[in-house]
Design an enzyme around this catalytic site. Structure first.
Site, PDB file in Angstrom:
ATOM      1  N   TRP A 145       0.864  -1.176   0.000  1.00  0.00           N
ATOM      2  CA  TRP A 145       0.000   0.000   0.000  1.00  0.00           C
ATOM      3  C   TRP A 145       0.904   1.230   0.000  1.00  0.00           C
ATOM      4  CZ3 TRP A 145      -0.241   3.843   3.915  1.00  0.00           C
ATOM      5  CH2 TRP A 145      -1.116   4.897   3.582  1.00  0.00           C
ATOM      6  N   GLU A 191      -3.166  -3.027  -2.186  1.00  0.00           N
ATOM      7  CA  GLU A 191      -4.302  -2.421  -1.472  1.00  0.00           C
ATOM      8  C   GLU A 191      -4.602  -1.048  -2.079  1.00  0.00           C
ATOM      9  OE1 GLU A 191      -3.385  -1.640   2.643  1.00  0.00           O
ATOM     10  OE2 GLU A 191      -5.472  -1.246   3.183  1.00  0.00           O
ATOM     11  N   LYS A 246      -6.960   2.613  -2.436  1.00  0.00           N
ATOM     12  CA  LYS A 246      -7.524   3.573  -1.474  1.00  0.00           C
ATOM     13  C   LYS A 246      -8.097   4.768  -2.213  1.00  0.00           C
ATOM     14  CE  LYS A 246      -6.355   5.936   2.801  1.00  0.00           C
ATOM     15  NZ  LYS A 246      -5.472   5.991   3.961  1.00  0.00           N
ATOM     16  N   ASP A 302      -9.594  -2.927   1.797  1.00  0.00           N
ATOM     17  CA  ASP A 302      -9.711  -2.427   3.170  1.00  0.00           C
ATOM     18  C   ASP A 302     -11.038  -1.701   3.202  1.00  0.00           C
ATOM     19  OD1 ASP A 302      -9.636  -0.333   5.209  1.00  0.00           O
ATOM     20  OD2 ASP A 302      -7.514  -0.786   5.485  1.00  0.00           O
ATOM     21  N   HIS A 320     -11.505   2.089   2.768  1.00  0.00           N
ATOM     22  CA  HIS A 320     -10.887   2.754   1.613  1.00  0.00           C
ATOM     23  C   HIS A 320     -11.809   3.063   0.453  1.00  0.00           C
ATOM     24  CE1 HIS A 320      -6.472   1.648   2.703  1.00  0.00           C
ATOM     25  NE2 HIS A 320      -7.137   2.185   3.693  1.00  0.00           N
ATOM     26  N   HIS A 324      -8.515  -6.201   4.573  1.00  0.00           N
ATOM     27  CA  HIS A 324      -8.181  -5.492   5.803  1.00  0.00           C
ATOM     28  C   HIS A 324      -9.515  -5.145   6.430  1.00  0.00           C
ATOM     29  CE1 HIS A 324      -3.840  -3.802   5.366  1.00  0.00           C
ATOM     30  NE2 HIS A 324      -3.873  -5.111   5.519  1.00  0.00           N
ATOM     31  N   ASP A 368     -11.535   7.178   6.729  1.00  0.00           N
ATOM     32  CA  ASP A 368     -10.741   5.975   6.978  1.00  0.00           C
ATOM     33  C   ASP A 368     -10.091   6.079   8.355  1.00  0.00           C
ATOM     34  OD1 ASP A 368      -9.313   3.606   6.439  1.00  0.00           O
ATOM     35  OD2 ASP A 368      -7.603   4.752   5.692  1.00  0.00           O
ATOM     36  N   ASP A 389     -10.000   4.028  10.941  1.00  0.00           N
ATOM     37  CA  ASP A 389      -9.418   2.848  11.576  1.00  0.00           C
ATOM     38  C   ASP A 389      -9.827   2.677  13.026  1.00  0.00           C
ATOM     39  OD1 ASP A 389      -7.634   1.543   9.461  1.00  0.00           O
ATOM     40  OD2 ASP A 389      -7.016   3.620   9.337  1.00  0.00           O
ATOM     41  N   ASP A 404      -7.059  -4.282  10.469  1.00  0.00           N
ATOM     42  CA  ASP A 404      -6.291  -3.042  10.313  1.00  0.00           C
ATOM     43  C   ASP A 404      -7.004  -1.888  11.007  1.00  0.00           C
ATOM     44  OD1 ASP A 404      -4.621  -1.016   9.560  1.00  0.00           O
ATOM     45  OD2 ASP A 404      -5.204  -0.999   7.448  1.00  0.00           O
TER      46      ASP A 404
HETATM   47  C1  RNT Z   1      -3.705   2.775   5.101  1.00  0.00           C
HETATM   48  C2  RNT Z   1      -3.836   1.331   4.820  1.00  0.00           C
HETATM   49  C3  RNT Z   1      -2.726   0.462   5.323  1.00  0.00           C
HETATM   50  C4  RNT Z   1      -2.249   0.826   6.711  1.00  0.00           C
HETATM   51  C5  RNT Z   1      -1.351  -0.202   7.339  1.00  0.00           C
HETATM   52  C6  RNT Z   1      -0.649   0.337   8.536  1.00  0.00           C
HETATM   53  O1  RNT Z   1      -4.815   3.496   4.822  1.00  0.00           O
HETATM   54  O2  RNT Z   1      -5.057   0.855   5.320  1.00  0.00           O
HETATM   55  O3  RNT Z   1      -3.102  -0.862   5.239  1.00  0.00           O
HETATM   56  O4  RNT Z   1      -3.315   1.054   7.571  1.00  0.00           O
HETATM   57  O5  RNT Z   1      -0.506  -0.712   6.417  1.00  0.00           O
HETATM   58 ZN    ZN Z   2      -5.425  -1.244   5.298  1.00  0.00          ZN
END
Ligand code: RNT
Ligand code: ZN
Length: 415
Positions: free
Chosen positions: A181, A222, A224, A255, A258, A282, A290, A292, A322
């Protein structure tokens, strides 16, 4: 047999579900545990602030500061979630001997030997992520940089990581999922959207060109949609990701933080599985962006788990978590999110998918809705408690007592 479980077992039997078999199957599902919840994505190689458009907010005391502390915290979390796990590492978690140092483009397997030892002792495989952020050379674009020197530096990083990923697979005997990523993008409307993406594709090709064993290393990409400070354009967009992985035969990674806020990953899983042999996820929780946040047992989390199970392709899906919350006890955050995703998988496995699919095919949407809704009050909690019991981990909220004790004896001493 526990009375509550016996009743739940009978109830599920009435819809054709064997709870004992579900418990055994759930134990085998490996969930990849992200090391970065323990230290706010800090890592051990650089001191500066987190960069790349991702952010950890909060300053709850007790953050892991050293490899030993992080390993101890990981052990605590592992002791509180039953079932198989993998360890998910980032390149910035390289462990250097005193006086030793290697920049990101020069890291080697030996810098991860301690992690290998840790994982092997616990019978876990390791997943890996090159770290294209939180580094002086990652202030602008990385793999898509117009500056050849910078671009090459990050290509070398990707190549170094590929070698380390293969080393993980060889050492543990378990394939390594290596996820790429990059944070590359622009805050405002770019003059040129094409060239950065072309350079990104070229860089990825150069990384993959060093050759690796595709049975041992599953390289993922990945995508985004945006990041903080990168609101207008990300190089690794969804279409870029899809096009690249399908044309090169690598693995898409989705993810669920994203995408645009009304898009859901639960609806994307089936399409991806139809065109890709493998899929990586993820699992996270985004709140307005995003962000998290810690995974809750919310509708979308359950829907993602349902899609994984109902597809019949669970063995083709690499599940990783994640999220990173620094505003509450990190070990608790880690554990709650991990247990929540495991619960979502359990609920999905306790669902009579064949029956429900038949109702859909018969066009009996009325009964389908009724059954879907009734299933919500089935006694899955009793099966969950039995699962924890059989895995030898804390049942119900008693896991919190352990965390409070750990905070008192270990975390609170980290000042
Ligand atoms: C970032 C991505 C990525 C990170 C990690 C730490 O937006 O989601 O995967 O969160 O690699
Ligand atoms: Zn991620």
């Amino acid at each position: 047999m526990n009375q509550e479980y016996a009743l739940a077992k009978a109830k599920y039997e009435s819809i054709g579900i064997d709870t004992d078999a579900v418990i055994e199957n759930l134990k085998k599902v490996p969930v990849s545990m992200h090391c970065w919840q323990g230290d706010d994505v800090g890592g051990f190689d650089f001191d500066g602030a987190l960069s790349g458009g991702i952010q950890t907010t909060g300053n709850y005391p007790g953050k892991a500061r050293t490899p030993d502390e992080l390993m101890a915290d990981i052990d605590k979390v592992l002791s509180l979630d039953g079932g198989a796990h993998k360890l998910n590492l980032h390149a910035c978690y390289a462990i250097f001997e005193k006086g030793e140092y290697a920049d990101r483009d020069a890291i080697e397997p030996k810098h991860f030997a301690k992690w290998v030892e840790f994982a092997k002792e616990r019978g876990m495989g390791i997943d890996f992520n090159p770290t294209f952020f939180s580094h002086p050379k990652a202030n602008g674009l990385t793999l898509s940089s117009p500056d050849e020197e910078i671009r090459k530096f990050w290509v070398r990083h990707g190549q170094a990581c590929l070698r380390i990923a293969e080393y993980f697979a060889n050492e543990t005997g378990i394939p390594c999922v290596m996820n790429i990523w990059i944070p590359d993008g622009y805050k405002d409307i770019p003059a040129d959207r094409y060239s950065p993406r072309a350079r990104f594709a070229k860089s990825l090709d150069e990384i993959l060109d060093i050759g690796y064993d595709r049975e041992k290393v599953l390289v993922c990409l990945e995508s985004k949609v945006f990041g903080i400070g990168l609101e207008s354009y990300t190089v690794g967009s969804a279409e870029f990701g899809l096009g690249y992985v399908l044309s090169r035969g690598i693995v898409p990674l989705m993810d669920n933080g994203h995408y645009h806020p009304t898009e859901v990953v639960s609806d994307k899983i089936s399409s991806m599985l139809l065109f890709s042999k493998k899929l990586a996820l993820h699992v996270t929780r985004s709140v307005r962006w995003d962000s998290d946040h810690v995974i809750r047992l919310d509708d979308e989390t359950k829907e993602i788990a349902k899609e994984i199970v109902a597809s019949g392709r669970i063995d083709d899906i690499a599940i990783a978590l994640d999220y990173f919350d620094a505003s509450i006890n990190r070990v608790a955050a880690w554990t709650i999110g991990l247990r929540n995703f495991r619960k979502a998988l359990l609920i999905a496995m306790l669902t009579p998918h064949e029956q429900l699919k038949a109702l859909q095919n018969e066009g009996n949407y009325t009964e389908l809705m009724m059954r879907d809704e009734e299933l919500k009050s089935y006694p899955w909690g009793a099966v969950w408690n039995e699962y924890c019991e059989r895995c030898g981990v804390a049942v119900g909220e008693s896991f919190y007592d352990d965390i409070v004790k750990y905070e008192k004896e270990v975390l609170s001493k980290r000042v």
